[in-house]
Scaffold this active site. Structure first.
Site, mmCIF file in Angstrom:
data_model
loop_
_atom_site.group_PDB
_atom_site.id
_atom_site.type_symbol
_atom_site.label_atom_id
_atom_site.label_comp_id
_atom_site.label_asym_id
_atom_site.label_seq_id
_atom_site.Cartn_x
_atom_site.Cartn_y
_atom_site.Cartn_z
ATOM 1 N N PHE A 3 0.836 -1.148 -0.023
ATOM 2 C CA PHE A 3 0.122 -0.159 0.120
ATOM 3 C C PHE A 3 1.103 1.081 -0.008
ATOM 4 O O PHE A 3 1.768 1.417 0.803
ATOM 5 C CB PHE A 3 -0.938 0.040 1.380
ATOM 6 C CG PHE A 3 -1.696 1.052 1.216
ATOM 7 C CD1 PHE A 3 -2.880 1.239 0.337
ATOM 8 C CD2 PHE A 3 -1.539 2.378 1.979
ATOM 9 C CE1 PHE A 3 -3.747 2.316 0.214
ATOM 10 C CE2 PHE A 3 -2.457 3.535 1.772
ATOM 11 C CZ PHE A 3 -3.636 3.418 0.967
ATOM 12 N N ASP A 52 9.377 2.961 1.477
ATOM 13 C CA ASP A 52 8.023 3.624 1.968
ATOM 14 C C ASP A 52 7.965 3.314 3.526
ATOM 15 O O ASP A 52 7.410 2.360 4.008
ATOM 16 C CB ASP A 52 6.863 3.154 1.285
ATOM 17 C CG ASP A 52 5.575 3.703 1.846
ATOM 18 O OD1 ASP A 52 5.582 4.357 2.940
ATOM 19 O OD2 ASP A 52 4.598 3.732 1.009
ATOM 20 N N LYS A 100 2.526 10.073 7.877
ATOM 21 C CA LYS A 100 1.625 9.448 9.229
ATOM 22 C C LYS A 100 2.640 9.921 10.531
ATOM 23 O O LYS A 100 2.443 11.375 10.914
ATOM 24 C CB LYS A 100 1.611 8.019 9.303
ATOM 25 C CG LYS A 100 0.716 7.483 8.083
ATOM 26 C CD LYS A 100 0.234 6.236 8.218
ATOM 27 C CE LYS A 100 -1.128 5.781 7.422
ATOM 28 N NZ LYS A 100 -0.729 5.186 6.189
HETATM 29 C C1 LIG Z 1 -0.803 5.266 4.717
HETATM 30 C C2 LIG Z 1 0.244 5.016 4.012
HETATM 31 C C3 LIG Z 1 0.458 5.717 2.647
HETATM 32 C C4 LIG Z 1 -0.566 6.650 2.257
HETATM 33 O O1 LIG Z 1 -0.324 7.840 3.088
HETATM 34 P P1 LIG Z 1 -1.639 8.795 2.840
HETATM 35 O O2 LIG Z 1 -1.198 9.959 3.876
HETATM 36 O O3 LIG Z 1 -2.747 8.332 3.170
HETATM 37 O O4 LIG Z 1 -1.417 9.335 1.348
HETATM 38 C C5 LIG Z 1 1.520 5.252 1.978
HETATM 39 N N1 LIG Z 1 2.335 4.212 2.321
HETATM 40 C C6 LIG Z 1 2.270 3.606 3.379
HETATM 41 C C7 LIG Z 1 3.110 2.517 3.999
HETATM 42 C C8 LIG Z 1 0.939 3.938 4.284
HETATM 43 O O5 LIG Z 1 0.856 3.289 5.387
#
Ligand SMILES: *Cc1c(COP(=O)(O)O)cnc(C)c1O
Length: 399
Positions: A135, A220, A249
């Site tokens: 994700f 990420d 986050k």
């Molecule tokens: C939440 C998340 C995203 C997306 O972040 P948003 O602020 O919702 O755009 C991308 N990568 C990872 C691993 C995430 O947990």
């Protein structure tokens, strides 16, 4: 009393199912609903409220900065932005940073950087190898990089150049590599995919492969970064240095702030290549600076590692005791309990009724990502509720 549930179903776009809670106030690891009922928040954003709700450090930074300067164009020097930049670079393996507002946007920036690097430094290489169940956000590029078909197929035609391989499979990455491969793009531990923890040597092997093949490694760390798994960044735990990393986050503790960081050799942007109106504005970067400073100065990662042992111990005993629990996995304060059937939603709803906020990250699994500042006592309380709910479900199904 206003029926907020009715207003939502009348006015709001249908993008998801809400939990049965109208949240009005938060403090530390707790949230209160409109009736004044108190809940323990083991969802926190997810994994966004790193210092808990209404932490004085964040409230003070927001208030003070709001009085000074909320926003100024990136055409000017901004002190909070540069302070946060310095802190991040000094405490990571990277040389340069750029700030955005959301995780997806940080990933977009990282992907653009990798594409430009491929164009300039690797004869036009543009392919990005990604993982199933990954994700990375909800923009068109990031849903394409992500591993969930449901999030992308309604929106085609999708951007080109993304290949998917199973997570935690080095050979699959090697087989997918071509002379066109610009980058490997992965979460250190998959979050939305269900807290999937790779083998300890997965990233070391990928790092070696990237070095051999002249490929960028992009991590990420939007969910794993900023202390979440018990080190400041997850790449430290895995003993590798990525070329590019994204944060989101937890870095803002609840305000919209994200970042992508790169080593000098691939920080190939030149003026005009990228930008953002809000990205890195004084208000959010001031908060980010205070959050990161708090995490670093109080050695929050070490505390998270210790709390993680408590969680692991209790979840492990759950696995031994409860016939409906199939697996527990995670690190630090990022955990999932997987069940033998698709009872994730039922367990989440029952936990909520008992005052604990969880998230059914998969149909058959719940996720536990409390604030990093959660106390051991609160952890024990929340896990006791979870255990009670899981045991009651097993007992009810056995009847
Ligand atoms: C939440 C998340 C995203 C997306 O972040 P948003 O602020 O919702 O755009 C991308 N990568 C990872 C691993 C995430 O947990």
């Amino acid at each position: 009393m206003t029926d907020w549930r009715e207003k939502e179903s009348k006015y709001f776009m249908r993008t998801g199912k809400r939990m049965d809670l109208v949240a009005v106030r938060g403090e530390g690891a707790h949230i209160w609903d409109e009736d004044g009922r108190e809940y323990l928040d083991f969802f926190g954003g997810p994994a966004t409220i790193s210092l808990g709700h209404a932490h004085p450090v964040i409230v003070d930074a927001l208030t003070d900065q709001a009085h000074q300067l909320i926003h100024v164009s990136n055409q000017f020097y901004s002190i909070p932005q540069l302070k946060l930049a310095e802190l991040l670079i000094e405490h990571s393996c990277f040389d340069r940073v750029y700030f955005m507002n959301s995780g997806a946007e940080a990933n977009e920036g990282a992907l653009k950087l990798a594409r430009k690097w491929g164009k300039e430094k690797k004869a036009g290489a543009f392919e990005i190898i990604c993982a199933d169940d990954a994700f990375h956000g909800r923009t068109l590029q990031t849903v394409t990089a992500g591993g969930t078909e449901r999030y992308k197929t309604p929106f085609g035609p999708l951007p080109e150049g993304y290949l998917h391989v199973p997570f935690n499979d080095v050979d699959a990455v090697k087989r997918a590599t071509t002379s066109n491969t610009a980058a490997i793009f992965l979460e250190p531990i998959q979050g939305e995919g269900g807290i999937n923890v790779p083998d300890d040597d997965y990233f070391k092997q990928l790092r070696a492969w990237c070095d051999e093949q002249n490929i960028l490694l992009i991590l990420d760390e939007i969910q794993t970064g900023c202390g979440r798994i018990g080190t400041l960044f997850a790449y430290e735990y895995y003993g590798v240095e990525p070329d590019i990393m994204t944060l989101g986050k937890g870095i803002g503790g609840g305000v919209p702030l994200s970042a992508f960081l790169a080593k000098e050799h691939c920080a190939v942007f030149t003026p005009g290549d990228h930008g953002s109106t809000y990205g890195g504005e004084p208000l959010t970067t001031r908060v980010g600076h205070e959050v990161m400073r708090y995490i670093i100065e109080n050695d929050i990662p070490a505390q998270v590692a210790k709390k993680g042992q408590l969680v692991e111990r209790r979840l492990q005993s759950l696995l031994d005791r409860c016939p409906n629990v199939a697996a527990v996995r995670g690190k630090g304060l990022m955990w999932a309990v997987q069940f033998t059937s698709d009872i994730g939603e039922r367990i989440t709803n029952e936990a909520l009724k008992n005052g604990l906020i969880l998230n059914n990250v998969r149909p058959n699994a719940v996720r536990i990502v409390p604030p990093l500042t959660v106390t051991e006592e609160e952890l024990e309380q929340g896990l006791a509720i979870l255990e009670h709910v899981i045991e009651a479900d097993a007992a009810a199904t056995a009847k």
